[in-house]
Design an enzyme around this catalytic site. Sequence first.
Site, PDB file in Angstrom:
ATOM      1  N   CYS A 384       0.832  -1.208   0.000  1.00 43.56           N
ATOM      2  CA  CYS A 384       0.000   0.000   0.000  1.00 43.56           C
ATOM      3  C   CYS A 384       0.863   1.254   0.000  1.00 43.56           C
ATOM      4  O   CYS A 384       0.541   2.251   0.646  1.00 43.56           O
ATOM      5  CB  CYS A 384      -0.941   0.014   1.203  1.00 43.56           C
ATOM      6  SG  CYS A 384      -2.150  -1.321   1.193  1.00 43.56           S
ATOM      7  N   ASN A 385       1.969   1.211  -0.713  1.00 46.93           N
ATOM      8  CA  ASN A 385       2.877   2.358  -0.808  1.00 46.93           C
ATOM      9  C   ASN A 385       3.504   2.370  -2.193  1.00 46.93           C
ATOM     10  O   ASN A 385       4.689   2.060  -2.362  1.00 46.93           O
ATOM     11  CB  ASN A 385       3.946   2.283   0.276  1.00 46.93           C
ATOM     12  CG  ASN A 385       4.728   3.580   0.423  1.00 46.93           C
ATOM     13  OD1 ASN A 385       4.837   4.366  -0.515  1.00 46.93           O
ATOM     14  ND2 ASN A 385       5.291   3.800   1.590  1.00 46.93           N
TER      15      ASN A 385
END
Length: 787
Positions: A384-385
């Site tokens: 999630c980055n």
Amino acid sequence: MLIFFILGITYLDHAGSALFPESLLKAFTDDLRNNVYGNPHSQNISSKLTYDTIEHVRYRILQHFHTTAEDYTIIFTSGCTAALKLVAEAFPWIPEGTKQPSSRFCYLTDSHTSVVGMRGITASMNVLSVPIKPKEILLSEKNRLPAEEQNCTTPHLFSYPAQSNFSGTKYPLSWIQDIKSGKLCPINIPGKWFVLLDAASYVSSSPLDLGVHQADFIPISFYKIFGFPTGLGALLVNNRIAPLLRKTYFGGGTAAAYLAGEDFYFPRKSIAERFEDGTVSFLDIIALKHGFEVLEKLTGGMEKIKQHTFTLAHYTYTVLSTLKYANGAPVVRIYSDTDFSNPDVQGPIINFNVLDENGEVIGFSQVDKMASLYNIHVRTGCFCNTGACQMHLGISNEDIQRNLQAGHVCGDDIDLVDGRPTGSVRISFGYMSSFEDAQSFLKFIIATRLSKSDTEIPFQLSSTKLTMESVPDDHPSFNSADKLSPIPHISDTELENNSSATKTTVNWQPPEAEVESIRRGGKPITVTNIYLYPIKSCSAFEVTEWPVGNQGLLYDRNWMVVNQNGVCMTQKQEPRLCLVNPSIDLKQKIMVIQRHLHAVICESKVCSHRVKTYDCGERIAGWFSMFLGRPCRLIRQSSDMKKKSHQKNIKGMFSFLKIFVIPHLVNIKLEEPLEIEELIRRFRANIVISAPESFEEEEWAEISIGALRFQVVGPCSRCQIICIDQQSGERNKEFLQSLSAARGRKTNFGIYLMNQPLRSSLPDILSVGSQVLPKQCGWEGNSGGAA
């Protein structure tokens, strides 16, 4: 005592979630047994106890972060993401097009998705968002405004993580004051800067002193710290900005007074009560009290956790970075901005990709599968980055878009596109991590890449066969539990139409020219074995011929064993399932396992889809529970759901035939070669065929087998189940690695087929010895699995 120790698991995803200690659960449940906690919005004694306890927990949180209620307010949320969303909605933005200078939302590109997602809200408010790369901040001193522009009061917001959840890099907390004072300026624009410090990753293993580093907003998630409870976070708001926050919606508990018939609303004075819509998750908040107490008792505080976790990360990084192949090539490529020498700039997170001897990346999905064989739990993907993933892996914006077009989305197992990685592997340590955890991980890397599992690590520091009458098929009359017969039997139309042993005489053959174009050297391709698996992940049932329906072989993977939460169990969790031997008697219309079953309609979760199922009763549930040593049940899936999954083309759910070719097997080089029969059992195919060349089926678009016609859906990506000895239930860790080596880092082995029913009233029968006529084409498919 920690539960995961009993299971023999090496858990290395503490950045994803901490693991809770047993003492925390005991303290919490004892509290609930000894006290009555009512809704805090009431005025009775139990409700007053709840309210007072919540206020005590607020005080304890502030104490943990070295601040007081005079400086900060605690607003409970459902998690860090909800806290970030609250900031985006309530910040006093000044939109474009007004007489005043407009606001800007700036965020570091090395930020979690939930931070970047705030720009969706700001865009709806006509506020511009500006991504800032980490290196650009260090140059932002050049953006200092002239004195005449420093009096502008337009509010801007800058967000950055105290610790990157991707690499563990700790960004300077001194940025907070430097940005608020104007010493650092993210962009050259007049106005007043406020700072949002995303502390979710940081506070799981490091102390945060808000008495020194006074950010305006600090979102956190408590499961990152304690492991329990989940679904609970908080937003710490600096009281100096709290009065400026704006709110439109008001929920229960937030209003001091309002009118239902007129537009009148007066909020409560307390900032926390004003923003906590509805009843807070008060029992979870009470659990936090015990979380802080247990954490302090077990560890001695966050500073000790910081030193402990960093020591483990430093040791692991040091060994990992020195591992090399015989040709001098590194075994891993580590993605880091530091050399792991200082816990003030590096957290206990190591991000990397495994390489082969030629320096090519081995996909993270393959590494994850191998780690699972060693009971090592890691995290893979982009975490999630996306910004950090692009920065460290050199993935361009165009690459991201091309990968999406190729079928890759966040969270899937498509680890390589055109030979380039789409993500990486992350390990992370927590307060309960041990030196043995670090060693287990390093031994796994060495064993799978360099030598045998007993290789010394450098830099050492001081059944019973039962019979079962079949549960009812999906007859139209079975629409409620009270309409089920007490001793059900198979009676669906599908069986009646296919139970005949007479082979169909329907002729479907491709044109002769097409047949000639697909034959290899004139040698025919034939079916050598047919298997069905009545119970998902249990033993195979071999037949010489079998009816084929719209969902594949009749009764293939129709039943499954589920745990007490209704989640399907496979050999990945319970290898002993392979010792269960179901078989189907078409004439008697029974499955041989156990008898006298009762059916009850229930709900179960299979492959992330809710499906209607029939429960097979208490007796078989008791037998499976005793055999596996944990509560579980046998259920049967509804044919309605199978039809839906068939229509949606969902792999891994029971709608596809798995097929592979015998010549494949000779390419798997094992230290202790296995018999062909054992290899076939491990790969759990429905159809085994003989063909002159290995893996030629990967070029097929469709095939005919006798009178049957099948569409090729895609390749079958193999998981750790192939490493389980189907006779004993024991694991062989070498197997998956050998397959990966044979296939060039891929573990595709065989293909999925989907039946294309002919328009005929005669049954479709698949038989051993039938000729296979494929039609070739170029296609690309995704991975799946049906166990």
